[in-house]
Scaffold this motif. Sequence first.
Motif, mmCIF file in Angstrom:
data_model
loop_
_atom_site.group_PDB
_atom_site.id
_atom_site.type_symbol
_atom_site.label_atom_id
_atom_site.label_comp_id
_atom_site.label_asym_id
_atom_site.label_seq_id
_atom_site.Cartn_x
_atom_site.Cartn_y
_atom_site.Cartn_z
ATOM 1 N N LYS A 209 -6.700 -2.809 5.966
ATOM 2 C CA LYS A 209 -7.497 -1.572 5.940
ATOM 3 C C LYS A 209 -8.428 -1.500 7.149
ATOM 4 C CE LYS A 209 -7.440 -0.993 0.909
ATOM 5 N NZ LYS A 209 -8.249 -0.988 -0.342
ATOM 6 N N PHE B 179 -3.470 7.879 4.120
ATOM 7 C CA PHE B 179 -4.519 6.855 4.177
ATOM 8 C C PHE B 179 -5.764 7.399 4.877
ATOM 9 C CE2 PHE B 179 -1.047 3.335 4.271
ATOM 10 C CZ PHE B 179 -0.837 3.536 2.920
ATOM 11 N N ARG C 243 0.827 -1.209 0.000
ATOM 12 C CA ARG C 243 0.000 0.000 0.000
ATOM 13 C C ARG C 243 0.858 1.253 0.000
ATOM 14 N NH1 ARG C 243 -4.315 0.108 4.618
ATOM 15 N NH2 ARG C 243 -4.940 1.954 3.433
#
Length: 505
Positions: free
Chosen positions: A492, A217, A91
């Motif tokens: 996540k 994020f 990520r």
Amino acid sequence: MSHQLGRVVSEILHRYFGEIVQKVGNDLFIYGSKPVAMIVKSTGLTRKQVIESLRALLKFDLAAFEPSKHEVIADYRLLPENVLLLVRYPRYLLQIKSKYGTEAELVIEELLQQATCSATTLLVTVVTKNKDDKENNITMIKLRDTFVSLATAGYIQQAPVADAKEASDVPSLVPVATIVPDLDIRQLMHAMSAGNMADIKDNIYWKVNFDRFHQDFKDDIMVKAITRRIDDNAGELMRILLQQMYLTSAAWAAESNPTPAVELRDAVNRLADRPLLQQHVDHYLKVLEESGSEFVVRTGSAGGGHFVVRVRTAAARLLDATLDHVVTERLGSNAARIFRVIRAKKYIEEDDIQKHAMLPNKECKELTYKLLEEHFISLQPMRKAASSGAMAKAIYLYHIKMPDVAHTARELCYRALHNTLRRAAHARSTHARLLDKQRRVRSIVHGMRMRGEPQQNIDDVEETLTPPELAVLKDVEKRLKQLSTAELELDKNLFILQWYFMYPQ
């Protein structure tokens, strides 16, 4: 620290560092802070193996040390939260590539592999590895500019150094302010071509600043949530609000300092591709306040008011959505409906649940008891005041203890992540010979193409993989891709849960 977290950490260490480092990591996780001699005694490894394992853990910031009671030897402890970040590396690379391009991705990838590295060594290594890549045309000047941009934006930072003032047998590392380096490209390229990098004195080491990525994020999650709830223009306005927040507030503050509506209008007017947002900015601010899940709140009314970004509230609302999804996946949509009813009503009796959820009485009771059994809801007994000559009557109210439920969801994520890692490791070990053969064939074919050899010779090499082997490889690659996607999705969810736990409840 929980048992499920220990299993996940152990599996991650085994995947990335091997069995010996895994054994040392397990020992530190179970027993906490320990000196080298005690680790040797409890693990049964040699002193050299323990020291090498600790060196690897310290290099990648997966462990820390501090003076023991005697202040002569160091006690080492594991950092499980940093071990979990190893799963998040893809990520980081995707995030930096989408913002800064391929050169930034190569720099961050190399720095993640090296853990800490000087700027000159980093740039030379990246150029050397990609000198045959004609498609991207990686040059030293491009990499230098990219490195400076990443350091200026805070995605990389200077590594901590030993405290020079402290004359102790166990040094302490102190963070230093990041100063963007002035790299002499001519000198660097000359030393590189001469093969004599020793002449370049560069003792400043760099590492990846994970917190800066986590801010991105967080911002992306909030912007996407507003975009799905309202539209693209509202999402862009949310992004502008977050940018203004960083000018006056800490990145992870529970609530930002108020931002005047005038500044927001000026920022929107500088956008070239948002005419609708520019025309209706006041309307969008009102919609964002009223229908934005309480992410933004208006304070005052002078000049259009001031707007505050409520980061802690955003984390709570995103946690609600995550828990709804978890309950739906485990117990079904009707159980999620009951869960939402209880959350909305705060405290509610069992008979009222059936009325508000509009479910059959039997099914409603079964799902309520399942939610109670899975620790998603709690039961609070209450006693009514007794009338004269009568016994006090008790009633039972269902409610949700959100921190406890979040903890339950985090444990479920740890368990699911552990199972996913184990399943991927099993698939790789079962087909290790075939996967190794595929890697060797691909390496040979890549070398032949770089040398410009005839296609017929390349086809002959590729045909060493038989059709049955190709079918098996296709199935294995598909399964590993699914497991990798599952890892990222679980990560996540863990990010949202960790974000929620950052603030006192």
